[in-house]
Motif scaffolding. Structure first.
Motif, PDB file in Angstrom:
ATOM      1  N   HIS A 165      -6.878  18.905   3.276  1.00 53.52           N
ATOM      2  CA  HIS A 165      -6.733  19.513   4.602  1.00 53.52           C
ATOM      3  C   HIS A 165      -5.271  19.484   5.043  1.00 53.52           C
ATOM      4  O   HIS A 165      -4.591  18.462   4.929  1.00 53.52           O
ATOM      5  CB  HIS A 165      -7.594  18.764   5.628  1.00 53.52           C
ATOM      6  CG  HIS A 165      -9.041  18.697   5.243  1.00 53.52           C
ATOM      7  ND1 HIS A 165      -9.917  19.737   5.439  1.00 53.52           N
ATOM      8  CD2 HIS A 165      -9.750  17.704   4.643  1.00 53.52           C
ATOM      9  CE1 HIS A 165     -11.119  19.391   5.004  1.00 53.52           C
ATOM     10  NE2 HIS A 165     -11.047  18.172   4.508  1.00 53.52           N
ATOM     11  N   HIS A 166      -4.815  20.587   5.602  1.00 55.75           N
ATOM     12  CA  HIS A 166      -3.444  20.674   6.085  1.00 55.75           C
ATOM     13  C   HIS A 166      -3.313  19.982   7.450  1.00 55.75           C
ATOM     14  O   HIS A 166      -4.296  19.783   8.164  1.00 55.75           O
ATOM     15  CB  HIS A 166      -3.004  22.131   6.190  1.00 55.75           C
ATOM     16  CG  HIS A 166      -3.677  22.883   7.299  1.00 55.75           C
ATOM     17  ND1 HIS A 166      -4.991  23.333   7.238  1.00 55.75           N
ATOM     18  CD2 HIS A 166      -3.219  23.273   8.524  1.00 55.75           C
ATOM     19  CE1 HIS A 166      -5.310  23.941   8.352  1.00 55.75           C
ATOM     20  NE2 HIS A 166      -4.252  23.930   9.153  1.00 55.75           N
ATOM     21  N   SER A 168      -2.152  20.298  11.143  1.00 57.12           N
ATOM     22  CA  SER A 168      -1.948  21.408  12.071  1.00 57.12           C
ATOM     23  C   SER A 168      -1.402  20.908  13.400  1.00 57.12           C
ATOM     24  O   SER A 168      -1.241  19.704  13.622  1.00 57.12           O
ATOM     25  CB  SER A 168      -3.276  22.140  12.300  1.00 57.12           C
ATOM     26  OG  SER A 168      -4.142  21.360  13.107  1.00 57.12           O
ATOM     27  N   SER A 169      -1.159  21.863  14.285  1.00 59.66           N
ATOM     28  CA  SER A 169      -0.683  21.525  15.632  1.00 59.66           C
ATOM     29  C   SER A 169      -1.809  21.539  16.655  1.00 59.66           C
ATOM     30  O   SER A 169      -1.565  21.564  17.855  1.00 59.66           O
ATOM     31  CB  SER A 169       0.422  22.504  16.050  1.00 59.66           C
ATOM     32  OG  SER A 169       1.539  22.382  15.196  1.00 59.66           O
ATOM     33  N   SER A 173      -8.060  23.303  13.913  1.00 57.31           N
ATOM     34  CA  SER A 173      -7.817  23.658  12.524  1.00 57.31           C
ATOM     35  C   SER A 173      -7.211  22.485  11.777  1.00 57.31           C
ATOM     36  O   SER A 173      -6.235  21.872  12.234  1.00 57.31           O
ATOM     37  CB  SER A 173      -6.869  24.858  12.448  1.00 57.31           C
ATOM     38  OG  SER A 173      -6.464  25.095  11.124  1.00 57.31           O
ATOM     39  N   GLY A 174      -7.777  22.167  10.606  1.00 58.75           N
ATOM     40  CA  GLY A 174      -7.218  21.113   9.772  1.00 58.75           C
ATOM     41  C   GLY A 174      -7.171  19.769  10.473  1.00 58.75           C
ATOM     42  O   GLY A 174      -7.990  19.449  11.337  1.00 58.75           O
ATOM     43  N   GLU A 176      -5.518  17.693  13.066  1.00 62.12           N
ATOM     44  CA  GLU A 176      -4.737  17.989  14.274  1.00 62.12           C
ATOM     45  C   GLU A 176      -3.677  16.908  14.490  1.00 62.12           C
ATOM     46  O   GLU A 176      -3.898  15.896  15.141  1.00 62.12           O
ATOM     47  CB  GLU A 176      -5.665  18.107  15.469  1.00 62.12           C
ATOM     48  CG  GLU A 176      -6.629  19.278  15.351  1.00 62.12           C
ATOM     49  CD  GLU A 176      -7.730  19.238  16.386  1.00 62.12           C
ATOM     50  OE1 GLU A 176      -7.622  19.940  17.402  1.00 62.12           O
ATOM     51  OE2 GLU A 176      -8.702  18.494  16.169  1.00 62.12           O
ATOM     52  N   ARG A 221       2.505  16.506   3.433  1.00 61.02           N
ATOM     53  CA  ARG A 221       1.624  16.370   4.590  1.00 61.02           C
ATOM     54  C   ARG A 221       1.786  15.015   5.271  1.00 61.02           C
ATOM     55  O   ARG A 221       1.678  14.924   6.505  1.00 61.02           O
ATOM     56  CB  ARG A 221       0.177  16.623   4.160  1.00 61.02           C
ATOM     57  CG  ARG A 221      -0.038  18.102   3.841  1.00 61.02           C
ATOM     58  CD  ARG A 221      -1.409  18.427   3.280  1.00 61.02           C
ATOM     59  NE  ARG A 221      -1.556  19.877   3.127  1.00 61.02           N
ATOM     60  CZ  ARG A 221      -2.596  20.474   2.577  1.00 61.02           C
ATOM     61  NH1 ARG A 221      -3.618  19.758   2.095  1.00 61.02           N
ATOM     62  NH2 ARG A 221      -2.643  21.795   2.482  1.00 61.02           N
ATOM     63  N   THR A 224       4.913  15.590   7.290  1.00 64.68           N
ATOM     64  CA  THR A 224       4.635  16.448   8.444  1.00 64.68           C
ATOM     65  C   THR A 224       3.940  15.655   9.541  1.00 64.68           C
ATOM     66  O   THR A 224       4.286  15.777  10.728  1.00 64.68           O
ATOM     67  CB  THR A 224       3.744  17.629   8.025  1.00 64.68           C
ATOM     68  OG1 THR A 224       4.444  18.421   7.057  1.00 64.68           O
ATOM     69  CG2 THR A 224       3.386  18.505   9.216  1.00 64.68           C
TER      70      THR A 224
END
Length: 261
Positions: A165-166, A168-169, A173-174, A176, A221, A224
Motif C-alpha cells: 500500500h502506498h 497517501s495524504s 486512499s492507501g 493515510e 514509503r 515518505t
C-alpha cells in the motif's frame, strides 16, 4: 483481500482453525447482528494483502478485534455464541478497554474497545467502518509502529503493509500518512517510538534480501511516511514534552497478556 469467504453459519459454535478465515467469519456474524467489529493485528495485515497473500510470510497465532465503546455486552454475546470462552478475571479488571477470549484450543482472541491501548494509545473507534473487514491502514500500521520492543514478526507486518500500500495524504486512499502524522504531532511519545521503529525498519531491511525493487519501494514509503510525520506542525503539548525527552519514560507498560499478534 487474501482470505476467501466462509460458508460457516454465524451461529456455528466451532471456531475455524484458520485464523484469517475465522476472523472474517466473526466480522460477518457481527455485521448481521448490527455490531461493528473490525480486525487488526497480523490477521488484518493478511486480509489487506493481495489474493496471493502477504509479501513476507509470518505465523499467525491469535485474533485481534476492535469495536466501539458501549459494545462490550453485544460482542461478548457474539463471541460466546461463536464458541469462545471469556477470561472472566481479565475482563472484570480491564473490560472497559479490552476483553480476552479463548477458543476450545486455547487460541487467544483480543477485543480492543474504543482505543487500541498498548505501549501508546491509538484511537480506532471513529473510523471503524471505513473498511468492511479491518481497521483502516493508517491505524493498522500505527498499531505496529507504537511497539517499543518491536519483534521480527511485527517488523514483517510493517514491511508487508508498506509494500502492498502506498502512503497517501488522506482521503481514504492507501496508508493515510497525514492521519498518522497528526496523531504523532499531538503525542511526543508516539512520535518518539514511531521514529525509532521507522529507523529500525530502514536499517534492518537489507537483511531480508528482498531485491532492489521491493527494498527500494519499502524504503521510499518509509521515508515518505517519516517526512509527513516530521512535517506536521507540533502542538504546544508535544513541544513541552520534547524538552524532557528520554529522561522520563514516554510509553506505558502493556497490560498482562498484551503482546501484539
Amino acid at each position: 483481500m487474501a482470505a476467501t469467504s466462509t460458508s460457516s453459519s454465524p451461529l456455528d459454535r466451532t471456531p475455524l482453525e484458520d485464523p484469517v478465515v475465522e476472523a472474517r467469519r466473526l466480522v460477518e456474524a457481527a455485521t448481521k447482528k448490527g455490531v461493528v467489529v473490525r480486525v487488526l493485528g497480523s490477521v488484518a495485515v493478511h486480509l489487506q494483502a493481495p489474493a496471493a497473500g502477504p509479501f513476507l510470510t509470518r505465523p499467525i497465532k491469535d485474533i485481534d478485534l476492535a469495536t466501539r465503546r458501549g459494545s462490550r455486552a453485544a460482542v461478548t454475546e457474539l463471541l460466546m455464541g461463536a464458541g469462545y470462552t471469556p477470561d472472566e478475571m481479565f475482563n472484570t479488571l480491564h473490560g472497559v478497554r479490552r476483553l480476552l477470549f479463548y477458543d476450545p484450543n486455547e487460541r487467544k482472541l483480543d477485543v480492543f474497545i474504543g482505543d487500541f491501548s498498548m505501549c501508546h494509545v491509538i484511537p480506532i473507534a471513529d473510523r471503524l467502518e471505513r473498511d468492511p473487514l479491518t481497521i483502516p491502514l493508517a491505524e493498522l500500521l500505527l498499531t505496529k509502529l507504537q511497539i517499543v520492543e518491536l519483534n521480527e514478526t511485527d517488523q514483517r507486518d510493517i514491511y508487508n503493509v508498506l509494500y502492498h500500500h502506498h502512503v497517501s495524504s488522506g482521503g481514504g486512499s492507501g496508508i493515510e500518512g497525514d492521519f498518522i502524522a497528526n496523531l504523532c504531532a499531538k503525542d511526543w511519545g508516539l512520535w518518539r517510538t514511531s521514529k525509532a521503529n521507522i529507523e529500525r525498519c530502514k536499517s534492518n531491511l537489507s537483511g531480508y534480501h528482498l531485491g532492489v525493487d521491493a527494498s527500494g519501494l519499502i524504503q521510499e514509503r518509509l521515508s515518505t511516511l517519516w517526512a509527513k510525520i516530521e512535517g506536521a506542525p507540533k502542538t504546544a503539548k508535544w513541544r513541552l514534552r520534547s524538552r524532557v525527552g528520554d529522561r522520563v519514560r514516554w510509553y506505558q507498560e502493556p497490560e498482562e497478556n498484551a503482546t501484539t499478534k
